[in-house]
Each structure stands twice: as C-alpha cells, then as structure tokens.
Enzyme design. Structure first.
Site, PDB file in Angstrom:
ATOM      1  N   TYR A 141      56.961 -31.350  -7.787  1.00  0.00           N
ATOM      2  CA  TYR A 141      56.432 -31.436  -9.151  1.00  0.00           C
ATOM      3  C   TYR A 141      55.234 -32.375  -9.252  1.00  0.00           C
ATOM      4  CZ  TYR A 141      60.537 -28.907 -10.715  1.00  0.00           C
ATOM      5  OH  TYR A 141      61.499 -27.946 -10.894  1.00  0.00           O
ATOM      6  N   LYS A 188      68.226 -31.296   1.638  1.00  0.00           N
ATOM      7  CA  LYS A 188      68.081 -30.210   2.610  1.00  0.00           C
ATOM      8  C   LYS A 188      67.439 -30.815   3.860  1.00  0.00           C
ATOM      9  CE  LYS A 188      67.990 -25.723   3.659  1.00  0.00           C
ATOM     10  NZ  LYS A 188      69.194 -24.902   3.815  1.00  0.00           N
ATOM     11  N   ASP A 245      66.508 -29.934 -10.998  1.00  0.00           N
ATOM     12  CA  ASP A 245      66.114 -29.032 -12.078  1.00  0.00           C
ATOM     13  C   ASP A 245      67.018 -27.785 -12.039  1.00  0.00           C
ATOM     14  OD1 ASP A 245      64.712 -27.925 -14.123  1.00  0.00           O
ATOM     15  OD2 ASP A 245      62.833 -27.669 -13.057  1.00  0.00           O
TER      16      ASP A 245
END
Ligand code: NAD
Length: 503
Positions: A141, A188, A245
């Site tokens: 973002y 991840k 999100d």
C-alpha cells in the site's frame, strides 16, 4: 525511556470533556451520526464535538483530496476523530480520503474487532470473537509502482523494522489491555523471506517479552482458510497491511456483522474511529440505516479515551436492545425481531436500556482491562553494511538467455562479474531450462567473486560503488537498456538479498 501513549484505558473516568472532531459524512452518515451522538450524550460520555466538513461536498467544490484546511486544523488540534462514512465521487482523479487520512496522520494500526451476535445476527460461528490488528501504512500500500518494460509492471512491497515493531507491540499490548489470551501472527515468509521474514522475526523478538500471552505464527494462506473455517480458534491476529485488509473483511463477513462493526485507526498522537461500511447512498435519508457500526466505533473511542465504564454501559445497552428483538430493517428476522425500528428509534431504544446488561450475549467488560497501551519510540541499532555487488535489470527484447549471458560476460568491468541471470525470479543463466518462459525483464546479478579452492565455494568480496557506476556505464556503452539496479548488501554479515530460484 521515551514512549508514546497511544491508548488509555482506566477504571476511573476522566472528569474533563475531550474535544473530538466529528465528521457527519455523506449518504446515511448524518442519520447514523445523529443517532450515535444522542446515545453518547445520554450515557454521559465526556466528549465535546467539533464538527468538520469532509467528503463529497468538499470534493465537488474542487478540492481533490476531499478535506479542507480547516478540517485538517481541527483534526490536528483535537487528535481524536469520529467519522461517518463518506462518498468518494467516481473518476475525475479524486483521491481516497481514508487512505490520505491514515497515511498523513501516521495512523499505523487498524484495529477491527468482530464478535458474533448469534442468534440475533446470523452467523455460522456463534463463538467467534476475534480482533484483527493490521499494519496500516506500509507493505504494497506504499503505492510505489512502475512499468519497467513493455511487458512488465512492478509494485514495491516495503516492510520496515519500526513499522513491524510498533504494530506487533501494539497487538501484544492490546491483548494485555483487553484481557485477550493469544496473538497469532500471519505472514508468507516461506516465499518472502526478507519482507515477511522481518515481520516474523520481530514477532518472535517482541513476543519473547510477553510470556503471559499464547503465541502462534501461521502462513497467511492456510491461516485465512482456518479463520474462515474455525474463527473461534483465533483471539488477536497481527498481520501486515494487505493480508490484514483481506482477513478483516473475511472475519467481518463470516461474523455476520459487516454493517455492525466499528474499527479504529491508531497513530502516535491521533486516532480515528469509524464504521466499516460505506455511505449507503441507496438508503440515504430514509431513516432505515443501522447506526450500530458507528456506535461500535464510538464505543472503541470511549475506551481509547479512558471512558471505559461509559463504553461498557453503551455496549451492554446495545446488546440488550438486540436481544429484546428491537432491530433495524437490515437485521430484521422473522421470529427473532419483535419490533422493527428506524435509525432514530433504535437510538431511543438503546437509551431506554442504558444500565441494562444482556442476558444471552457476552457482557461488555472493557473497564476490567489492565490500563495503558504504551509503545516505546523506535531505537535504531547500528549495523555494519557491506556492498557485495549489484542486480542490474535490463529491458531486453530477445528470448535466448544464453546469448544474453555470453554478451554480458564479455563486459570488461573491473572486479564485478556476471554471476547469474533470472527472468521473473527464476535462474535462466547459466544452466537454465529450455522450458522456462522468459519476458523482456532480465535481472543480471554482478558480484565480485573469489573461489575458495579448498572448499570449492564462492566467496563475495566487498566492492566500491564506483565499480557499480563503471559497470553501468559499460553496459550502457554496449547498448544494454538498464531499467533499474538494486545494490546487494550484507548487514552484520547476513545476506540482505534473496537468491534466485535455482541459484
Ligand atoms: P456500502 O457499505 O455503503 O453499502 C453496501 C450495502 O450495504 C448497501 O446495500 C447499503 O444499503 C448497505 N448498508 C451499508 N451500511 C448500512 C447500514 N449502516 N445500515 C443498513 N444497510 C447498510 O458500500 P458501497 O455501496 O460499496 O459504497 C457506497 C459509498 O461508500 C461509495 O462512495 C464508497 O466509496 C463509500 N465508502 C466509504 C467508506 C468510508 O468512508 N469509510 C467505506 C466504504 C465505502
């Protein structure tokens, strides 16, 4: 120690009224704000509203950011914002005000609690009670994107140590302050070893200071799947921006409370509280909107301000109202609803129950929490940084990596030699596979290497930046189209770059 109090929760109510910047918003915003403020006032919340104009009208007056100077001043002066949803006009280059507010005001933590209200609001997970704490400013973002070749675009994923430290510490402190038992980190890092690896590493470092709280780390893909299948197994989840999100919407959806949930955005000095739904223009002005999302945001705000008893009083009255079957149209249910009410009537019903506690749903106990959330200021540790080489990215239209490799090996650059070429991260030279698909975007790794003949391993030697410049000018002189470079460093003898797949 320098530190910042980002949230205060205490037993004793603060005597003085706190000034709060209030944005009535667009669409259903003014109706749900009016209902919410009436409940707050009736419950004795010690807040003094200062109304600000943001949103549609400001956009349409020609201000592309949707917020006036006067509103900025009021927000920065009051430091607390309660905000109804706003409508972002489509097209015409208007910027999302929510993103502008979060980033400009440094609102680093997004906190979204989702608890089931079974059987009053439908959910398949009656025991769900989870809080998602999402990093709010960094990650993909950051919005740094480039087209580099005809066929390739990229988006930079930025994860910082201070960003990880404060969100992870906030998650642990939140767990302590609100009597939560477990924090689960979702990453991840099996793939993104440096970026998500840093988030995981910081989680372990900071987690070591919170032995009283159970801790778990899950890979985001299986973590999201488990959250969707067994949300009752989760308590607090700490994660980075994009994952947060996605999973906060999953949680709100399966909790049945998309229209009912509130959230907060917490910064060092400023905090913003809002419902998670939008401005619902389809039902605006009809007095049918459910004010619960904004009311829940206001409850989080009161807890943040230390007015936890008032927060509990409102929450318990709201739960008791739902239990009594008093519902707005969106949660109307045959056999469960005893009275269908308007937005304003719903507020009246809550007000008439102030002091009541729910019989079936869990009683709100914010005032039994432990106290302040304090986040220490970031302390930078000095590390030894050594330049070992450079990844040069080329725009090259041909498809034969052998040809590219042989040409690059002929470049006569002092000390820096071609080590490998990758295409989309996969090593294609030397010894690539014919089957690997190649685009026009080539990463060519140049390092200074020496063979340790005894151990038959390559060791990298430190290089000077002038050598990188020399290599780049030679590549340019030989007709190669350099599109970007990334320096290869080690920090305190630890490799600061990923290896190519197959390297
Ligand atoms: P929305 O959340 O406004 O509406 C989706 C559906 O849910 C609609 O059918 C609506 O009637 C219903 N709904 C939403 N809130 C409700 C409530 N409190 N009570 C009863 N029903 C409710 O989402 P959208 O339609 O995608 O977006 C509408 C506008 O809101 C857009 O301009 C969008 O940009 C904006 N938006 C603002 C925010 C914000 O300010 N935080 C967040 C999301 C969307």
């Amino acid at each position: 120690m320098n530190s910042t109090s980002v949230s205060v929760q205490q037993q004793t109510e603060i005597a003085k009224s706190i000034k709060v910047a209030i944005a009535k918003g667009d669409g259903i915003g003014p109706e749900i704000m009016e209902a919410t403020l009436r409940v707050l006032h009736a419950a004795g919340a010690k807040i003094e509203p200062e109304f600000i104009d943001i949103g549609e009208k400001v956009y349409e007056s020609g201000n592309t950011s949707g917020i006036s100077e006067a509103a900025w001043d009021a927000i920065r002066r009051n430091k607390i914002i309660l905000k109804s949803p706003i409508t972002t006009p489509q097209g015409k280059g208007y910027k999302s005000l929510n993103v502008t507010l979060r980033k400009s005001l440094g609102l680093f933590a997004n906190v979204r609690p989702v608890a089931a209200l079974h059987p009053y609001v439908h959910t398949n997970f009656p025991d769900m009670d989870v809080v998602i704490i999402r990093e709010n400013e960094e990650d993909l973002y950051a919005g740094i994107e480039h087209q580099q070749t005809q066929d390739v675009v990229q988006c930079l994923k930025l994860i910082t140590r201070p960003g990880c430290e404060r969100i992870i510490r906030y998650a642990f402190e939140y767990a302590r302050a609100y009597n939560r038992k477990k924090v689960t980190c979702m990453v991840k890092d099996n793939i993104m070893k440096l970026t998500d690896g840093l988030f995981h590493e910081v989680f372990k470092e900071i987690g070591a200071e919170y032995e009283d709280i159970e801790q778990d780390v899950q890979i985001i893909d299986i973590g999201s799947a488990r959250l969707a299948a067994k949300p009752e197994d989760y308590d607090v989840i700490a994660t980075s921006n994009l994952y947060g999100d996605i999973i906060s919407d999953i949680a709100a959806e399966i909790g049945g409370s998309v229209g009912m949930a509130g959230s907060c955005n917490i910064g060092k000095n400023i905090a913003m509280f809002e419902a998670i739904h939008g401005s619902a223009p389809d039902i605006a002005g009809q007095q049918t909107a459910n004010p619960s999302g904004l009311l829940n945001a206001a409850i989080l705000m009161l807890a943040h301000l230390g007015q936890t008893k008032t927060a509990d009083k409102i929450k318990n009255a709201w739960l008791a109202t739902l239990e009594d079957g008093v519902h707005t149209a969106d949660i109307y249910k045959e056999g469960m609803t005893t009275k269908k009410v308007t937005t304003s009537e719903f507020a009246d019903e809550i007000i008439s129950r102030l002091g009541a506690i729910p019989q079936q749903l869990s009683v709100s106990k914010l005032s039994t929490g432990k106290g302040k959330i304090t986040i220490p200021d970031y302390k930078r540790k000095e590390t030894e940084k050594v330049l070992l080489g450079v990844d040069v990215f080329l725009d090259w239209q041909e498809t034969n990596p052998e040809k590219l490799g042989k040409s690059l090996e002929k470049i006569d650059s002092y000390k820096l030699k071609l080590k490998m070429i990758t295409n989309r991260g996969v090593k294609v030279y030397p010894n690539g596979l014919e089957e690997t698909f190649c685009t026009d975007h080539w990463r060519c790794r140049f390092v200074s290497t020496d063979m340790d003949t005894q151990n038959k391993t390559l060791t990298y030697e430190e290089v000077e930046f002038e050598q990188v410049i020399d290599l780049l000018s030679k590549l340019n002189a030989n007709g190669f189209n350099v599109i970007k470079t990334e320096n290869l460093y080690e920090f305190d003898k630890k490799r600061g770059f990923s290896l190519g797949q197959g390297e």
